[in-house]
Design a protein around this motif. Structure first.
Motif, PDB file in Angstrom:
ATOM      1  N   PRO A  97      -3.961   0.087  -2.200  1.00 30.83           N
ATOM      2  CA  PRO A  97      -3.413  -0.672  -2.025  1.00 30.83           C
ATOM      3  C   PRO A  97      -2.463  -0.138  -3.837  1.00 30.83           C
ATOM      4  CG  PRO A  97      -5.757  -0.742  -3.043  1.00 30.83           C
ATOM      5  CD  PRO A  97      -6.006   0.272  -2.142  1.00 30.83           C
ATOM      6  N   PHE A  98      -1.454  -0.466  -3.422  1.00 28.62           N
ATOM      7  CA  PHE A  98       0.047   0.357  -4.093  1.00 28.62           C
ATOM      8  C   PHE A  98      -0.187  -0.129  -5.457  1.00 28.62           C
ATOM      9  CE2 PHE A  98       3.861   0.276  -6.088  1.00 28.62           C
ATOM     10  CZ  PHE A  98       4.487   1.394  -5.500  1.00 28.62           C
ATOM     11  N   GLN A  99      -0.743  -1.021  -6.420  1.00 24.77           N
ATOM     12  CA  GLN A  99      -1.564  -1.486  -8.101  1.00 24.77           C
ATOM     13  C   GLN A  99      -2.518  -0.373  -7.744  1.00 24.77           C
ATOM     14  OE1 GLN A  99      -1.396  -3.749  -5.102  1.00 24.77           O
ATOM     15  NE2 GLN A  99       0.298  -4.968  -5.499  1.00 24.77           N
ATOM     16  N   ALA A 100      -3.349   0.737  -7.263  1.00 21.23           N
ATOM     17  CA  ALA A 100      -4.081   1.308  -8.052  1.00 21.23           C
ATOM     18  C   ALA A 100      -2.938   3.079  -8.189  1.00 21.23           C
ATOM     19  CB  ALA A 100      -4.988   2.243  -6.765  1.00 21.23           C
ATOM     20  N   VAL A 101      -1.751   2.556  -7.790  1.00 19.26           N
ATOM     21  CA  VAL A 101      -1.187   4.230  -7.808  1.00 19.26           C
ATOM     22  C   VAL A 101      -0.221   3.568  -9.363  1.00 19.26           C
ATOM     23  CG1 VAL A 101      -0.116   5.563  -6.901  1.00 19.26           C
ATOM     24  CG2 VAL A 101      -0.618   5.053  -5.606  1.00 19.26           C
ATOM     25  N   GLU A 102      -0.829   5.019 -10.458  1.00 23.78           N
ATOM     26  CA  GLU A 102       0.508   4.358 -11.802  1.00 23.78           C
ATOM     27  C   GLU A 102       1.641   5.424 -11.319  1.00 23.78           C
ATOM     28  OE1 GLU A 102      -2.488   6.091 -14.847  1.00 23.78           O
ATOM     29  OE2 GLU A 102      -4.459   4.265 -13.646  1.00 23.78           O
ATOM     30  N   VAL A 103       2.833   4.269 -11.237  1.00 26.12           N
ATOM     31  CA  VAL A 103       3.980   5.632 -11.886  1.00 26.12           C
ATOM     32  C   VAL A 103       4.427   5.331 -12.885  1.00 26.12           C
ATOM     33  CG1 VAL A 103       5.802   4.860 -10.502  1.00 26.12           C
ATOM     34  CG2 VAL A 103       3.985   3.857  -9.248  1.00 26.12           C
ATOM     35  N   THR A 104       4.699   6.370 -13.110  1.00 26.97           N
ATOM     36  CA  THR A 104       5.243   6.309 -14.983  1.00 26.97           C
ATOM     37  C   THR A 104       6.422   7.337 -14.881  1.00 26.97           C
ATOM     38  OG1 THR A 104       3.807   8.006 -14.745  1.00 26.97           O
ATOM     39  CG2 THR A 104       3.482   6.273 -15.609  1.00 26.97           C
ATOM     40  N   ARG A 105       7.076   7.468 -16.046  1.00 30.42           N
ATOM     41  CA  ARG A 105       8.216   7.993 -15.696  1.00 30.42           C
ATOM     42  C   ARG A 105       8.607   9.099 -16.432  1.00 30.42           C
ATOM     43  NH1 ARG A 105      12.064   4.511 -14.340  1.00 30.42           N
ATOM     44  NH2 ARG A 105      12.343   4.994 -12.331  1.00 30.42           N
ATOM     45  N   ASN A 106       8.063   9.762 -17.059  1.00 30.69           N
ATOM     46  CA  ASN A 106       8.481  11.201 -17.914  1.00 30.69           C
ATOM     47  C   ASN A 106       9.641  11.052 -18.911  1.00 30.69           C
ATOM     48  OD1 ASN A 106       6.094  12.460 -16.803  1.00 30.69           O
ATOM     49  ND2 ASN A 106       6.842  13.892 -15.243  1.00 30.69           N
ATOM     50  N   ALA A 107       9.739  11.487 -20.164  1.00 26.57           N
ATOM     51  CA  ALA A 107      10.857  11.865 -20.894  1.00 26.57           C
ATOM     52  C   ALA A 107      12.385  12.344 -20.000  1.00 26.57           C
ATOM     53  CB  ALA A 107      10.531  12.576 -21.659  1.00 26.57           C
ATOM     54  N   ASP A 108      11.884  13.429 -19.315  1.00 23.67           N
ATOM     55  CA  ASP A 108      13.037  14.219 -18.267  1.00 23.67           C
ATOM     56  C   ASP A 108      13.164  13.277 -17.237  1.00 23.67           C
ATOM     57  OD1 ASP A 108      10.877  13.886 -16.571  1.00 23.67           O
ATOM     58  OD2 ASP A 108      11.052  16.405 -16.248  1.00 23.67           O
ATOM     59  N   GLY A 109      13.096  11.944 -16.760  1.00 22.02           N
ATOM     60  CA  GLY A 109      13.119  11.301 -16.257  1.00 22.02           C
ATOM     61  C   GLY A 109      12.719  11.021 -14.390  1.00 22.02           C
ATOM     62  N   ALA A 115       0.407  -0.977   0.010  1.00 21.64           N
ATOM     63  CA  ALA A 115       0.012  -0.421  -0.555  1.00 21.64           C
ATOM     64  C   ALA A 115       0.745   1.241   0.021  1.00 21.64           C
ATOM     65  CB  ALA A 115      -1.298   0.042   1.630  1.00 21.64           C
ATOM     66  N   ALA A 116      -0.069   2.164  -0.171  1.00 24.89           N
ATOM     67  CA  ALA A 116       0.923   3.391  -0.524  1.00 24.89           C
ATOM     68  C   ALA A 116      -0.150   4.257   0.336  1.00 24.89           C
ATOM     69  CB  ALA A 116       0.753   4.231  -1.590  1.00 24.89           C
ATOM     70  N   VAL A 117       1.001   5.467   1.673  1.00 22.81           N
ATOM     71  CA  VAL A 117      -0.478   5.561   2.566  1.00 22.81           C
ATOM     72  C   VAL A 117       0.357   7.436   1.648  1.00 22.81           C
ATOM     73  CG1 VAL A 117       0.206   6.495   4.785  1.00 22.81           C
ATOM     74  CG2 VAL A 117       0.826   4.376   4.622  1.00 22.81           C
ATOM     75  N   ILE A 118      -0.813   7.905   2.081  1.00 18.52           N
ATOM     76  CA  ILE A 118      -0.965   9.421   1.168  1.00 18.52           C
ATOM     77  C   ILE A 118      -1.976   9.804   2.176  1.00 18.52           C
ATOM     78  CG2 ILE A 118      -2.189  10.566  -1.317  1.00 18.52           C
ATOM     79  CD1 ILE A 118      -2.362   7.924  -2.026  1.00 18.52           C
ATOM     80  N   GLY A 119      -1.297  11.095   2.491  1.00 19.47           N
ATOM     81  CA  GLY A 119      -1.986  12.368   3.433  1.00 19.47           C
ATOM     82  C   GLY A 119      -2.229  13.409   2.290  1.00 19.47           C
ATOM     83  N   VAL A 120      -3.527  12.899   2.800  1.00 23.26           N
ATOM     84  CA  VAL A 120      -5.070  13.881   2.569  1.00 23.26           C
ATOM     85  C   VAL A 120      -5.608  15.086   3.165  1.00 23.26           C
ATOM     86  CG1 VAL A 120      -5.678  11.985   0.399  1.00 23.26           C
ATOM     87  CG2 VAL A 120      -6.347  12.048   3.261  1.00 23.26           C
ATOM     88  N   GLY A 121      -5.414  16.277   2.697  1.00 26.91           N
ATOM     89  CA  GLY A 121      -6.909  17.280   3.358  1.00 26.91           C
ATOM     90  C   GLY A 121      -5.731  17.908   4.493  1.00 26.91           C
ATOM     91  N   GLY A 122      -6.165  18.487   4.763  1.00 28.40           N
ATOM     92  CA  GLY A 122      -5.357  19.853   5.295  1.00 28.40           C
ATOM     93  C   GLY A 122      -4.282  21.003   5.282  1.00 28.40           C
ATOM     94  N   PHE A 123      -4.187  21.419   5.476  1.00 31.56           N
ATOM     95  CA  PHE A 123      -3.004  22.452   5.590  1.00 31.56           C
ATOM     96  C   PHE A 123      -1.430  22.710   5.949  1.00 31.56           C
ATOM     97  CE2 PHE A 123      -1.344  27.123   4.729  1.00 31.56           C
ATOM     98  CZ  PHE A 123      -0.818  27.302   3.570  1.00 31.56           C
ATOM     99  N   LEU A 124      -0.232  22.454   5.336  1.00 30.59           N
ATOM    100  CA  LEU A 124       0.866  22.277   5.680  1.00 30.59           C
ATOM    101  C   LEU A 124       0.927  21.737   6.395  1.00 30.59           C
ATOM    102  CD1 LEU A 124       1.893  26.103   5.648  1.00 30.59           C
ATOM    103  CD2 LEU A 124       2.786  24.019   3.762  1.00 30.59           C
ATOM    104  N   GLY A 125       0.362  19.886   6.563  1.00 33.78           N
ATOM    105  CA  GLY A 125       0.031  18.775   7.176  1.00 33.78           C
ATOM    106  C   GLY A 125      -0.760  19.230   8.314  1.00 33.78           C
ATOM    107  N   VAL A 126      -1.410  19.722   8.750  1.00 37.56           N
ATOM    108  CA  VAL A 126      -2.126  21.190   9.999  1.00 37.56           C
ATOM    109  C   VAL A 126      -3.915  20.120   9.566  1.00 37.56           C
ATOM    110  CG1 VAL A 126      -2.970  21.966  11.664  1.00 37.56           C
ATOM    111  CG2 VAL A 126      -1.090  22.499  10.918  1.00 37.56           C
ATOM    112  N   GLY A 127      -4.488  19.098   9.828  1.00 34.97           N
ATOM    113  CA  GLY A 127      -5.666  18.288  10.010  1.00 34.97           C
ATOM    114  C   GLY A 127      -5.259  17.309   8.467  1.00 34.97           C
ATOM    115  N   GLU A 128      -4.294  17.073   8.173  1.00 29.87           N
ATOM    116  CA  GLU A 128      -4.211  15.816   7.149  1.00 29.87           C
ATOM    117  C   GLU A 128      -4.253  14.295   7.710  1.00 29.87           C
ATOM    118  OE1 GLU A 128      -0.586  15.952   4.622  1.00 29.87           O
ATOM    119  OE2 GLU A 128      -0.095  14.469   5.907  1.00 29.87           O
TER     120      GLU A 128
END
Length: 170
Positions: A114-126, A95-108
Motif C-alpha cells: 500500500p502506498f500509504q505504507a511508504v514514507e516519502v520525505t524530502r531532504n534539505a537538499d530537495g 500501491a507502490a510496486v517494488i522490485g525485490v531480490g535478485g541481482f541487476l534485475g535477474v531473479g527480481e
C-alpha cells in the motif's frame, strides 16, 4: 521497463489533478453563494473555468521522480526500488510496486505494498527519500504482484469465440 516513461507520465498527470467546483450565481441574486470551493494553492483559473496548476507544492511528489528510487528499510538497508505505481480509477496511488531480490534485475520479483505504507520525505537538499517499515525477509516472503497485460474489461464481459484460429500454411 521500456514502458516506464509512459507510466510515469500517466501517473504524474493523474497525481496532479485537483477537483474544483464552482457555484453558479444568477445576476438577480444580491448575495454571493454561501459555500464555494477554494482553489488549490498555486492554481489559476483558465478561460474554460478549469484550473491549471502552476507549481508543485512542498508536500507533492512527481511520480517520475519516485519510479526507480531505492526503498530503504527502518534499519536503513536497501530493500529494492520502485518499479511502478498502481493507480485506482480515481487517480489515487493505491500501491507502490517494488522490485525485490535478485541481482541487476535477474531473479527480481515485484511486490506491491500500500502506498500509504511508504514514507516519502524530502531532504534539505530537495531529494526524496523512501522508507518502508518492512524487512528484506518480509518482502522476499511476500506474494509476487501479478500485472494485467491489458486493461480488464470495465463494462460487462465479452466471451471470446470458441473457434480456434486457422492453421497457417507452411
Amino acid at each position: 521497463m521500456k514502458n516506464t516513461p509512459i507510466y510515469a507520465a500517466i501517473a504524474t498527470i493523474l497525481l496532479s489533478t485537483t477537483a474544483l467546483a464552482q457555484t453558479a450565481t444568477t445576476p438577480a441574486s444580491p448575495t454571493p453563494p454561501a459555500a464555494t470551493t477554494p482553489m488549490a494553492p498555486g492554481a489559476t483559473m483558465g478561460q474554460s473555468g478549469q484550473a491549471f496548476i502552476q507549481q508543485q507544492r512542498a508536500d507533492q511528489h512527481l511520480a517520475s521522480s519516485l519510479i526507480g528510487m531505492s526503498v530503504h528499510g527502518a534499519a536503513d538497508e536497501t530493500l529494492g526500488e520502485i518499479n511502478d505505481l498502481l493507480l485506482d480509477r480515481n487517480g489515487m496511488v493505491s500501491a507502490a510496486v517494488i522490485g525485490v531480490g535478485g541481482f541487476l534485475g535477474v531473479g527480481e520479483k515485484d511486490v506491491a505494498v500500500p502506498f500509504q505504507a511508504v514514507e516519502v520525505t524530502r531532504n534539505a537538499d530537495g531529494k526524496n527519500r523512501l522508507v518502508l517499515r518492512k524487512t528484506k525477509d518480509e518482502l522476499k516472503a511476500a506474494p509476487e504482484f501479478a500485472k494485467y497485460e491489458s486493461a480488464p474489461a470495465t463494462t460487462g464481459s465479452v466471451a471470446k469465440p470458441a473457434t480456434t484460429p486457422p492453421a497457417t500454411a507452411r
